[in-house]
Design an enzyme around this catalytic site. Structure first.
Site, mmCIF file in Angstrom:
data_model
loop_
_atom_site.group_PDB
_atom_site.id
_atom_site.type_symbol
_atom_site.label_atom_id
_atom_site.label_comp_id
_atom_site.label_asym_id
_atom_site.label_seq_id
_atom_site.Cartn_x
_atom_site.Cartn_y
_atom_site.Cartn_z
ATOM 1 N N GLU A 107 0.793 -1.222 0.000
ATOM 2 C CA GLU A 107 0.000 0.000 0.000
ATOM 3 C C GLU A 107 0.835 1.287 0.000
ATOM 4 O O GLU A 107 0.446 2.278 -0.607
ATOM 5 C CB GLU A 107 -0.938 0.016 1.224
ATOM 6 C CG GLU A 107 -2.022 -1.055 1.214
ATOM 7 C CD GLU A 107 -3.074 -0.831 0.138
ATOM 8 O OE1 GLU A 107 -3.128 0.271 -0.435
ATOM 9 O OE2 GLU A 107 -3.837 -1.779 -0.143
ATOM 10 N N SER A 393 -61.633 0.599 18.647
ATOM 11 C CA SER A 393 -62.241 0.774 19.962
ATOM 12 C C SER A 393 -61.284 0.651 21.138
ATOM 13 O O SER A 393 -61.691 0.867 22.281
ATOM 14 C CB SER A 393 -63.385 -0.229 20.135
ATOM 15 O OG SER A 393 -64.452 0.107 19.279
#
Length: 767
Positions: A107, A393
Site C-alpha cells: 500500500e 375501539s
C-alpha cells in the site's frame, strides 16, 4: 577608382560595427513556462490552503474503530451488535510484524519516510494520470491518507475530487504530527473493510480462519493485507483465483521491499489460498444473523434511539436495553410458527401483525415484533410502531370513558343512550356492527359490549379539549381531536401498550423506553429511565380497569377469546371496518384491522393484526381470523404470567361500591350519583356536594355545544370516510357467526372522502 575605394571602406566599416543581439525565443518560452509553473504552483497552494480551512476536525474516536455498538439484555447478557459481526480490535503490540510489512509493501512502501503526504508518489500518480494509467489520484494516497478516507470521507466516486484530496492531505499531515507511525498503522489495520460485513484484519482473521492474527501464516497474512483493495473479489472462498493473484502480488511486493526472502516468497506462493479456511466464522455470522432476525424490530428502535441521543454506533458502545430475550423469543415463535396460533394463508398477502410488550410499572419495553415471515431483512418494517392504522375501539378507555370518569366523575353505572345519533355538528350518523340500537345502558355495559354511540356521547359530554389532554397525557400525541377519534385514531401498538400500562399501575404514565444505560469506549456510562408522571387519578385507573375486566370475563364481552383462567387481567378489543366505496368489493363481514390490548399488574400488551395492503386482493380480515389478535395476546400474556406474580388490583379509598341491578358498581367517593342523576342522558350532573372540575358544568357542556361542535362542515370533513364505517366486532364470543358488517353510509355520504379507513390517519368506528 577613388569612388570604389570609398564604397568599399563604408562596407568594411559596417561589417566592423557590433551586430544587434539575436532574439532568444527558446529561452523566452522556457522562462514563460517556468513563470506559468510558478503561478500554477502558487495558485495550487492557495487552493490547497483554501480547501484545508474547511477540512473537518478528526478525533481519535474517528480513527479508532472499536466496532459497532454491542447490545445487552435486561440482565446485562450480551446479545448481538448493531453491525453484521463482532469487531476484534487488535493493538499494535499484537499485530504481527509480517502483517505490518505486508500492508506497507503493497500500500505505501515509503510509509516510514514521508510525513503523511508522499510528494514523490503524488508526482508519480500525476504522471500516471497523464498517461492514462490506473494510478490516478487514488494512486497518490499514502496509508495515512487512506486512513483519513476511511475515518472521515468515503471510497465513493463522489469523494474522489480535488477538494477532498486536498483535505485528506491536510488532515494526514496533521495526523502525523500527533500520532506515531505505529499508531497510524494500527488504526488502519483495524478499520479497513474486509468483506462480508467484516471490518478490521483482526476480525477477518477470526472470520476466515478462526484464528488470531498472530497464529496466521505468511500466505494468510499476505492475503489479508491485499484484500482491502477489493474485499468482495478477493474473498478466498468465493473467488479463490482472484484471491491467489492478489496474495501473490503482495508477496512479490514484500520481496521487492526486502522484508522477505525469495525462498519465503516462493514457498508462500505454493500454498493454496484455501488452506486454513474455516466455516466457524461464517457459522458465527449465521447465528448472529438469526439473533438479529428475532430482535429486528427491537434493534431498529434501539438504533434510532441511539442516533437521537447522539451516539454514532461505531465506537463500540455497550448498550444495555430493557429487552427480555426469553419473552422476545417466545413472541417471535408465536408470530412465525403454528405452535401457538394458526395463521391464514390466502396465497396473496401475508397475514401481518405488530406487537408491543411494556412493563406496567416502569414503561420498559420488554419485547416487540414488527411483522411475521419477513425473510432475512435488517431493520425492516416495524408495524408495532405504525401510526397509519386506526386503533379502533381500543381508544375508548383513553379518549372517552377515562376522561368521563376523570373530569365528570361518572360512576360505572352512568346511563348512556344507544339510540340514533349523529356526530355533533354534522349530519353523519354513528353506527355499530349490528346496525341496531339497544336503548339505555350503563357505561360499564357500553364499554364491555363496545357500543360506539355511547362512547361518542361520552366524548361529547367531556369535550374534545379535555379528552385530548387526557389522551396526550397517556402518550397519544394527538394534534387534533374530532368526535370520530372517540372510536379510533392513528396510533401505534407501542402507544396503546404504554397508555394501558398507566391504567394497570394506578394512573402513572411512563413513556415506553428501550435503553437503560450506555457505556462508551472511554468508560463513560449514561443512564436512562422513564420518569413516571400521574396522568389520572387512582380512582379513574381502577374504575377503567374494573370495567375492562368484563371485556374479557363477561359473557357479553368482546374479548372472551383472550381469557386466561385464573389470571387477573383487563383489556379491550378493536376492529376497523371498510369505507363504503370498498364494501361492494369485500365480503360483508370483512374488516380492515383487528386489535387486542390488555394488561395485568405486571405487563401491558397491545396487538395489531391485518394486511399491509388492505384494499388489494386478499387484504381483508373476516370472522375466521379477526380474533387472531386475541389469540396472539393470550399466548403472549399466558407466557409472561408464568413467571410473574398474579394478583388483583386493590381498590383505592377514593372509590366506593354500590349494588345496581345485582352488579357491584363503582363511583368516585364524594360523587355518588343518584338513580335519576345517573340516567339523566349524556351529561348528567354530579351531586350538589361535588366540587370537582367538570362535574358541576356537565349539563352546560352538553347543552352548549358551540365551543365543541358548532363547526359542522369542518367536523364532517375531518371525520372523512372513516366516520361512516361501522363496527364489525362481535358483542359476544358465541355470536361471531352473525357479525355481518352492514352498510352505514351517512346521509351526507356524497361529501365524504373516498379513501379506505385503513389507509388514513382518520378514525373509524369499531370495537
Amino acid at each position: 577608382m577613388a569612388g570604389n575605394n570609398e564604397q568599399n571602406s563604408r562596407v568594411a566599416r559596417r561589417k566592423s560595427q557590433p551586430k544587434p543581439p539575436k532574439k532568444h525565443w527558446f529561452r523566452r518560452i522556457i522562462l514563460s513556462l517556468a513563470a506559468l509553473f510558478v503561478i500554477g504552483v502558487l495558485a495550487g497552494l492557495a487552493l490547497f490552503f483554501y480547501y484545508a480551512q474547511t477540512a473537518p476536525t478528526v478525533k481519535q474516536s474517528d480513527l479508532v474503530n472499536t466496532g459497532t455498538a454491542k447490545i445487552y439484555d435486561q440482565n446485562d447478557k450480551y446479545l448481538t451488535s448493531l453491525g453484521t459481526n463482532d469487531h476484534e480490535y487488535v493493538k499494535s503490540s499484537n499485530i504481527p510484524s509480517t502483517l505490518k510489512n505486508a500492508v506497507v509493501s503493497i500500500e505505501d512502501r515509503r510509509f516510514y519516510k514521508h510525513k503523511g503526504v508522499d510528494y514523490y508518489r503524488i508526482l508519480g500518480a500525476a504522471v500516471g494520470n497523464l498517461k492514462g494509467s490506473s494510478l490516478g489520484m487514488q494512486g497518490g494516497s499514502t496509508l495515512t491518507m487512506q486512513l483519513v478516507k476511511l475515518a472521515v470521507f468515503s471510497t465513493s466516486t463522489s469523494d474522489r475530487n480535488l477538494k477532498v484530496k486536498a483535505q485528506e492531505a491536510w488532515i494526514a499531515l496533521n495526523l502525523e504530527k500527533h500520532y506515531s507511525k505505529s499508531q497510524i498503522l494500527e488504526f488502519y489495520i483495524n478499520k479497513v473493510y474486509m468483506g462480508n460485513g467484516i471490518y478490521g484484519m483482526g476480525t477477518a482473521a477470526k472470520y476466515y480462519y478462526g484464528k488470531s492474527l498472530k497464529d496466521l501464516s505468511l500466505s494468510q497474512l499476505a492475503l489479508l493485507a491485499g484484500m482491502p483493495q477489493s474485499p468482495t473479489y478477493y474473498d478466498p472462498t468465493t473467488y479463490p483465483s482472484y484471491a491467489t493473484s492478489r496474495r501473490n502480488l503482495v508477496l512479490e511486493a514484500m520481496y521487492d521491499n526486502k522484508v522477505i526472502s525469495k525462498s519465503q516468497e516462493t514457498a508462500a506462493e505454493k500454498v493454496s489460498v484455501k488452506t486454513g479456511l474455516t466455516s466457524s466464522g461464517r457459522s458465527s455470522l449465521a447465528k448472529h444473523e438469526k439473533t438479529n432476525k428475532i430482535l429486528d424490530a427491537y434493534l431498529n428502535e434501539v438504533r434510532q434511539d441511539l442516533l437521537k441521543k447522539g451516539y454514532n454506533l461505531t465506537d463500540g458502545e455497550k448498550v444495555y436495553t430493557n429487552i427480555d430475550m426469553d419473552a422476545q423469543k417466545r413472541l417471535y415463535d408465536i408470530a412465525n410458527t403454528s405452535q401457538y396460533v394458526n395463521y391464514p394463508n390466502n396465497g396473496k398477502q401475508t397475514f401481518q401483525l405488530g406487537v408491543s410488550v411494556v412493563d406496567s410499572y416502569t414503561g420498559k419495553v420488554s419485547a416487540m415484533i414488527g411483522g411475521r415471515k419477513t425473510g432475512n431483512v435488517t431493520y425492516g418494517t416495524n408495524r408495532a410502531v405504525w401510526t397509519s392504522r386506526s386503533n379502533a375501539s381500543t381508544m375508548k378507555p383513553i379518549l372517552d370513558y377515562g376522561p368521563a370518569i376523570e373530569y365528570l366523575n361518572w360512576p360505572t353505572y352512568k346511563s348512556l343512550s344507544d339510540t340514533k345519533y349523529k356526530y355533533p355538528g354534522t349530519n353523519i350518523s354513528v353506527h355499530d356492527f349490528d346496525n341496531n340500537y339497544l336503548g339505555n345502558m350503563t357505561m360499564r355495559e357500553a364499554l364491555v359490549q363496545s357500543r360506539n354511540i355511547p362512547a361518542i356521547r361520552a366524548l361529547q359530554a367531556v369535550g374534545k379539549s379535555r379528552a385530548k389532554t387526557f389522551a396526550n397525557n397517556l402518550g397519544m400525541n394527538l394534534k387534533t381531536v374530532n368526535y370520530a377519534n372517540g372510536i379510533g385514531a392513528g396510533v401505534s401498538t407501542l402507544q396503546v401498550a404504554g397508555a394501558y400500562a398507566a391504567f394497570a399501575n394506578g394512573g402513572v404514565y411512563h413513556k415506553p423506553y428501550y435503553i437503560r444505560k450506555v457505556t462508551t469506549s472511554d468508560g463513560v456510562t449514561t443512564s436512562y429511565t422513564s420518569t413516571g408522571k400521574r396522568a389520572m387519578k387512582k380512582s379513574t385507573a381502577y374504575m377503567i380497569t374494573d370495567m375492562l375486566k368484563g371485556v374479557i370475563n363477561s359473557s357479553t364481552g368482546t374479548a372472551t377469546t383472550a381469557k386466561i383462567s385464573g389470571v387477573y387481567q383487563a383489556g379491550k378489543t378493536g376492529t376497523d371496518n371498510y369505507a363504503s366505496q370498498y364494501k361492494n368489493k369485500v365480503p360483508s363481514d370483512a374488516v380492515v384491522d383487528s386489535w387486542m390490548a390488555g394488561y395485568t399488574k405486571n405487563y401491558s400488551v397491545a396487538v395489531w393484526t391485518g394486511y399491509d395492503k388492505s384494499t388489494e386482493a386478499g387484504g381483508y380480515l373476516d370472522t375466521s381470523n379477526e380474533k387472531i389478535s386475541q389469540q396472539i395476546y393470550r399466548a403472549m400474556m399466558n407466557y409472561l404470567q408464568q413467571y410473574s406474580p398474579n394478583s388483583d388490583w386493590t381498590k383505592p379509598s377514593s372509590v366506593g361500591t354500590t349494588k345496581k341491578n345485582g352488579i357491584e358498581e363503582l363511583y368516585v367517593v364524594g360523587h355518588l350519583f343518584s338513580s335519576s342523576e345517573a340516567s339523566s342522558g349524556t351529561a348528567s350532573s354530579a351531586s350538589s356536594s361535588s366540587t370537582t372540575t367538570g362535574s358541576s358544568s356537565t349539563s352546560t357542556e352538553a347543552s352548549s355545544r358551540s365551543s365543541e361542535s358548532s363547526s359542522s362542515s369542518s367536523e364532517a370533513a375531518s371525520s372523512s370516510s372513516s366516520a361512516e364505517s361501522s363496527s364489525s366486532e362481535s358483542s359476544s364470543e358465541s355470536s361471531s357467526s352473525s357479525e355481518a358488517s352492514s352498510s352505514s353510509e351517512a346521509s351526507s355520504e356524497a361529501t365524504l372522502s373516498e379513501t379506505p379507513t385503513a389507509d388514513t390517519n382518520n378514525t373509524t368506528e369499531g370495537q
